[in-house]
Design a protein around this motif. Structure first.
Motif, PDB file in Angstrom:
ATOM      1  N   PHE A  37      15.702  17.051 -10.711  1.00  0.00           N
ATOM      2  CA  PHE A  37      14.351  17.399 -10.269  1.00  0.00           C
ATOM      3  C   PHE A  37      13.651  16.128  -9.830  1.00  0.00           C
ATOM      4  CE2 PHE A  37       9.791  17.964 -10.902  1.00  0.00           C
ATOM      5  CZ  PHE A  37       9.570  19.154 -10.225  1.00  0.00           C
ATOM      6  N   ARG A  38      12.893  16.232  -8.753  1.00  0.00           N
ATOM      7  CA  ARG A  38      12.124  15.093  -8.245  1.00  0.00           C
ATOM      8  C   ARG A  38      10.690  15.520  -7.984  1.00  0.00           C
ATOM      9  NH1 ARG A  38      14.528  12.760  -3.029  1.00  0.00           N
ATOM     10  NH2 ARG A  38      15.662  11.417  -4.497  1.00  0.00           N
ATOM     11  N   PHE A  39       9.758  14.672  -8.402  1.00  0.00           N
ATOM     12  CA  PHE A  39       8.351  14.856  -8.031  1.00  0.00           C
ATOM     13  C   PHE A  39       7.908  13.613  -7.269  1.00  0.00           C
ATOM     14  CE2 PHE A  39       3.757  14.394  -8.778  1.00  0.00           C
ATOM     15  CZ  PHE A  39       3.332  15.556  -8.163  1.00  0.00           C
ATOM     16  N   ARG A  40       7.221  13.813  -6.148  1.00  0.00           N
ATOM     17  CA  ARG A  40       6.902  12.717  -5.240  1.00  0.00           C
ATOM     18  C   ARG A  40       5.429  12.729  -4.856  1.00  0.00           C
ATOM     19  NH1 ARG A  40      10.697  12.427  -0.211  1.00  0.00           N
ATOM     20  NH2 ARG A  40      11.887  11.169  -1.713  1.00  0.00           N
ATOM     21  N   VAL A  41       4.840  11.531  -4.857  1.00  0.00           N
ATOM     22  CA  VAL A  41       3.514  11.308  -4.280  1.00  0.00           C
ATOM     23  C   VAL A  41       3.717  10.435  -3.040  1.00  0.00           C
ATOM     24  CG1 VAL A  41       1.185  10.424  -4.653  1.00  0.00           C
ATOM     25  CG2 VAL A  41       2.480  11.386  -6.577  1.00  0.00           C
ATOM     26  N   GLU A  42       3.180  10.868  -1.914  1.00  0.00           N
ATOM     27  CA  GLU A  42       3.460  10.191  -0.644  1.00  0.00           C
ATOM     28  C   GLU A  42       2.181   9.984   0.160  1.00  0.00           C
ATOM     29  OE1 GLU A  42       7.008  11.246   2.040  1.00  0.00           O
ATOM     30  OE2 GLU A  42       5.330  12.312   2.960  1.00  0.00           O
ATOM     31  N   GLN A  43       2.035   8.789   0.730  1.00  0.00           N
ATOM     32  CA  GLN A  43       0.884   8.454   1.566  1.00  0.00           C
ATOM     33  C   GLN A  43       1.369   7.875   2.889  1.00  0.00           C
ATOM     34  OE1 GLN A  43      -2.525   8.830   0.935  1.00  0.00           O
ATOM     35  NE2 GLN A  43      -2.805   8.183   3.061  1.00  0.00           N
ATOM     36  N   ASP A  44       0.830   8.411   4.011  1.00  0.00           N
ATOM     37  CA  ASP A  44       1.115   7.895   5.355  1.00  0.00           C
ATOM     38  C   ASP A  44      -0.175   7.413   5.998  1.00  0.00           C
ATOM     39  OD1 ASP A  44       4.051   8.681   6.249  1.00  0.00           O
ATOM     40  OD2 ASP A  44       3.288  10.373   5.084  1.00  0.00           O
ATOM     41  N   TRP A  45      -0.079   6.301   6.754  1.00  0.00           N
ATOM     42  CA  TRP A  45      -1.250   5.810   7.479  1.00  0.00           C
ATOM     43  C   TRP A  45      -0.798   5.013   8.708  1.00  0.00           C
ATOM     44  CZ3 TRP A  45       0.934   3.518   3.330  1.00  0.00           C
ATOM     45  CH2 TRP A  45       1.126   2.141   3.352  1.00  0.00           C
ATOM     46  N   ASP A  46      -1.726   4.822   9.659  1.00  0.00           N
ATOM     47  CA  ASP A  46      -1.474   4.064  10.892  1.00  0.00           C
ATOM     48  C   ASP A  46      -0.223   4.558  11.617  1.00  0.00           C
ATOM     49  OD1 ASP A  46      -3.710   2.561  10.550  1.00  0.00           O
ATOM     50  OD2 ASP A  46      -2.669   0.820   9.707  1.00  0.00           O
ATOM     51  N   SER A  47      -0.117   5.872  11.778  1.00  0.00           N
ATOM     52  CA  SER A  47       1.009   6.470  12.483  1.00  0.00           C
ATOM     53  C   SER A  47       0.578   6.828  13.906  1.00  0.00           C
ATOM     54  CB  SER A  47       1.490   7.724  11.740  1.00  0.00           C
ATOM     55  OG  SER A  47       2.582   8.316  12.395  1.00  0.00           O
ATOM     56  N   LYS A  48       1.045   6.040  14.859  1.00  0.00           N
ATOM     57  CA  LYS A  48       0.622   6.225  16.252  1.00  0.00           C
ATOM     58  C   LYS A  48       1.533   7.218  16.963  1.00  0.00           C
ATOM     59  CE  LYS A  48      -0.746   2.589  18.488  1.00  0.00           C
ATOM     60  NZ  LYS A  48      -0.726   1.297  19.243  1.00  0.00           N
ATOM     61  N   LYS A  49       0.930   8.079  17.801  1.00  0.00           N
ATOM     62  CA  LYS A  49       1.653   9.073  18.578  1.00  0.00           C
ATOM     63  C   LYS A  49       2.113   8.474  19.918  1.00  0.00           C
ATOM     64  CE  LYS A  49      -1.115  12.978  16.832  1.00  0.00           C
ATOM     65  NZ  LYS A  49      -1.985  14.110  17.237  1.00  0.00           N
ATOM     66  N   PRO A  50       3.010   9.182  20.642  1.00  0.00           N
ATOM     67  CA  PRO A  50       3.462   8.670  21.940  1.00  0.00           C
ATOM     68  C   PRO A  50       2.346   8.512  22.975  1.00  0.00           C
ATOM     69  CG  PRO A  50       4.953  10.372  21.149  1.00  0.00           C
ATOM     70  CD  PRO A  50       3.777  10.373  20.228  1.00  0.00           C
ATOM     71  N   ASP A  51       1.237   9.279  22.835  1.00  0.00           N
ATOM     72  CA  ASP A  51       0.145   9.176  23.806  1.00  0.00           C
ATOM     73  C   ASP A  51      -0.851   8.072  23.445  1.00  0.00           C
ATOM     74  OD1 ASP A  51      -1.215  10.219  21.646  1.00  0.00           O
ATOM     75  OD2 ASP A  51      -1.764  12.105  22.620  1.00  0.00           O
ATOM     76  N   SER A  53      -2.708   7.868  20.686  1.00  0.00           N
ATOM     77  CA  SER A  53      -3.638   8.276  19.632  1.00  0.00           C
ATOM     78  C   SER A  53      -2.943   8.187  18.276  1.00  0.00           C
ATOM     79  CB  SER A  53      -4.134   9.704  19.877  1.00  0.00           C
ATOM     80  OG  SER A  53      -3.049  10.628  19.808  1.00  0.00           O
ATOM     81  N   PHE A  54      -3.728   8.325  17.200  1.00  0.00           N
ATOM     82  CA  PHE A  54      -3.171   8.200  15.854  1.00  0.00           C
ATOM     83  C   PHE A  54      -3.135   9.556  15.150  1.00  0.00           C
ATOM     84  CE2 PHE A  54      -4.161   3.806  16.634  1.00  0.00           C
ATOM     85  CZ  PHE A  54      -3.201   3.106  15.921  1.00  0.00           C
ATOM     86  N   ARG A  55      -2.062   9.771  14.424  1.00  0.00           N
ATOM     87  CA  ARG A  55      -2.010  10.923  13.523  1.00  0.00           C
ATOM     88  C   ARG A  55      -2.982  10.671  12.379  1.00  0.00           C
ATOM     89  NH1 ARG A  55       3.255   9.433  14.871  1.00  0.00           N
ATOM     90  NH2 ARG A  55       4.419  11.034  16.022  1.00  0.00           N
ATOM     91  N   GLU A  56      -3.539  11.744  11.839  1.00  0.00           N
ATOM     92  CA  GLU A  56      -4.427  11.590  10.689  1.00  0.00           C
ATOM     93  C   GLU A  56      -3.641  11.081   9.485  1.00  0.00           C
ATOM     94  OE1 GLU A  56      -6.715  14.976   9.683  1.00  0.00           O
ATOM     95  OE2 GLU A  56      -7.590  15.235  11.679  1.00  0.00           O
ATOM     96  N   ASP A  57      -4.263  10.195   8.717  1.00  0.00           N
ATOM     97  CA  ASP A  57      -3.631   9.744   7.476  1.00  0.00           C
ATOM     98  C   ASP A  57      -3.354  10.958   6.589  1.00  0.00           C
ATOM     99  OD1 ASP A  57      -4.002   7.260   8.510  1.00  0.00           O
ATOM    100  OD2 ASP A  57      -5.559   6.648   7.086  1.00  0.00           O
ATOM    101  N   ARG A  58      -2.251  10.903   5.837  1.00  0.00           N
ATOM    102  CA  ARG A  58      -1.829  12.093   5.103  1.00  0.00           C
ATOM    103  C   ARG A  58      -1.365  11.728   3.695  1.00  0.00           C
ATOM    104  NH1 ARG A  58       3.282  15.229   7.488  1.00  0.00           N
ATOM    105  NH2 ARG A  58       4.332  13.379   6.610  1.00  0.00           N
ATOM    106  N   THR A  59      -1.819  12.537   2.717  1.00  0.00           N
ATOM    107  CA  THR A  59      -1.341  12.430   1.344  1.00  0.00           C
ATOM    108  C   THR A  59      -0.674  13.742   0.970  1.00  0.00           C
ATOM    109  OG1 THR A  59      -3.188  10.977   0.786  1.00  0.00           O
ATOM    110  CG2 THR A  59      -1.973  11.959  -1.046  1.00  0.00           C
TER     111      THR A  59
END
Length: 381
Positions: A37-51, A53-59
């Motif tokens: 079993f695995r439990f995960r906490v994950e945070q993403d930021w500064d993810s730029k799209k091909p156009d 613009s930036f994807r929204e930060d995500r938790t």
């Protein structure tokens, strides 16, 4: 009923129960179970799209559960099954996000990730069905641990009584990605041939390989606009520098030998994007309570150095959602991973992983980027 008859019946029942219990005990020894079993906490930021613009930060809060059963008929034959959670359309990702896609506490999607029969006779072994990736590797940059090929694996292992070459293992197999229902050569399939040698008391391992991919879709899940073949040479090595603390280095080099210069479906900037390199340095291990481990990985993986939707999807948020598939597209990037782990017990650990990536060649007006950090709690039984 006479007392003698009653006693005889009870004696027969007792004898039968004893025999069944002994038989069940023997069968139980042949049948084993495992799970994790695995439990995960994950945070993403500064993810730029091909156009640009930036994807929204995500938790996200995520989890994965797996359970397996293995049966060894004797030393020559075995069978195995493993179930896992996860969206069946995402072979790279068995994790589920709390509250995402299964709203209002609906049921959990579960599927078989392994179902195989194994055979072993002296130096020769084989399996048929759906099983783990059968070729030696030290990371998931070329092939994700969550992708389980279906097909036939043949393996031979030979030992030698000298320190220079201690063992030689030959791995080969044919694995069907998508059956076309006609001849085998029309299928989308993957074949491999690998030599694995160990040297100097297992301190050095070399694993040169050749992989061939036939009729592979450019976009997974039936949304392809063209197919492409891959012919990839892989030169892999792992060396143990010290045992206490355990220090290892590993390197993988990939080169796709296919010529795409006459393929009009591939844009000019990607026709020669066919090489990749991965280097890893690690110290420590996570075998028992109190153990710790640290790892640093650098990768530079060009567009056609691997099949992007068979490789890991850990490092960034790049996927084929805009083309109708949830699968990741993790080639055409360079970046670092830093991992630190601590063993809470022999079967329980915490791992913190940080990823930062940049795209090598842009698909649109801007190069994609990404930063991600994860904290995993893992437990096995």
């Amino acid at each position: 009923m006479p007392i003698k008859t009653t006693l005889l019946i009870l004696l027969c029942l007792s004898f039968s129960i004893t025999l069944n219990a002994q038989r069940d005990s023997i069968e139980t020894k042949k049948l084993t179970f495992s799970g994790d079993f695995r439990f995960r906490v994950e945070q993403d930021w500064d993810s730029k799209k091909p156009d640009g613009s930036f994807r929204e930060d995500r938790t996200r809060l995520r989890y994965r559960a797996r359970i397996a059963a293995y049966y060894n008929h004797n030393e020559h034959f075995s069978f195995g099954l493993r179930l896992r959670t996860g969206d069946p359309k995402k072979q790279q990702d068995p994790q589920l996000t709390l509250g995402d896609g299964f709203k209002e506490f609906s049921t959990i999607p579960i599927g078989f990730e392994r179902a195989f029969a194994g055979f072993s006779f002296n130096w020769f072994s084989a399996w048929v069905g759906k099983n783990t990736y059968p070729f030696e590797k030290t990371n998931e940059l070329f092939w994700s641990d969550n992708v389980f090929p279906e097909g036939i694996l043949l393996r031979g292992k030979f030992k030698f009584e000298n320190k220079f070459i201690e063992s030689l293992q030959v791995n080969t197999g044919h694995f069907i990605i998508e059956s076309k229902g006609t001849s085998l050569d029309a299928d989308s399939y993957f074949e491999g041939l690998q030599l694995v040698t160990t040297h100097w008391n297992n301190k050095l391992m070399l694993f040169p390989s050749f992989y061939y991919f036939n009729n592979i879709s450019n976009i997974p899940d039936g949304n392809e606009t063209y197919t492409v073949d891959y012919a990839i040479i892989h030169m892999g090595a792992k060396i143990e520098v010290a045992k206490k603390p355990n220090i290892t280095f590993a390197m993988d080099f990939y080169e796709n030998l296919k010529d795409y210069s006459s393929n009009d479906s591939i844009s000019q900037q990607f026709k020669n994007q066919k090489k990749g390199i991965v280097t890893t340095a690690s110290i420590g291990h996570l075998n028992k309570k109190g153990d710790w481990k640290a790892l640093v990985t650098y990768t530079h993986l060009e567009r056609f150095a691997a099949v992007d939707f068979m490789a890991q999807n850990d490092w960034a948020r790049w996927d084929y959602n805009s083309q109708g598939s949830p699968d990741g597209r993790l080639t055409n990037f360079k970046g670092f991973e830093v991992m630190a782990g601590y063993a809470l017990a022999a079967n329980m650990n915490l791992k913190m992983r940080f990823f930062t990536v940049d795209q090598i060649k842009p698909f649109d007006i801007a190069k994609e980027t990404g930063n991600r950090v994860r904290l995993d709690f893992n437990i096995q039984f």
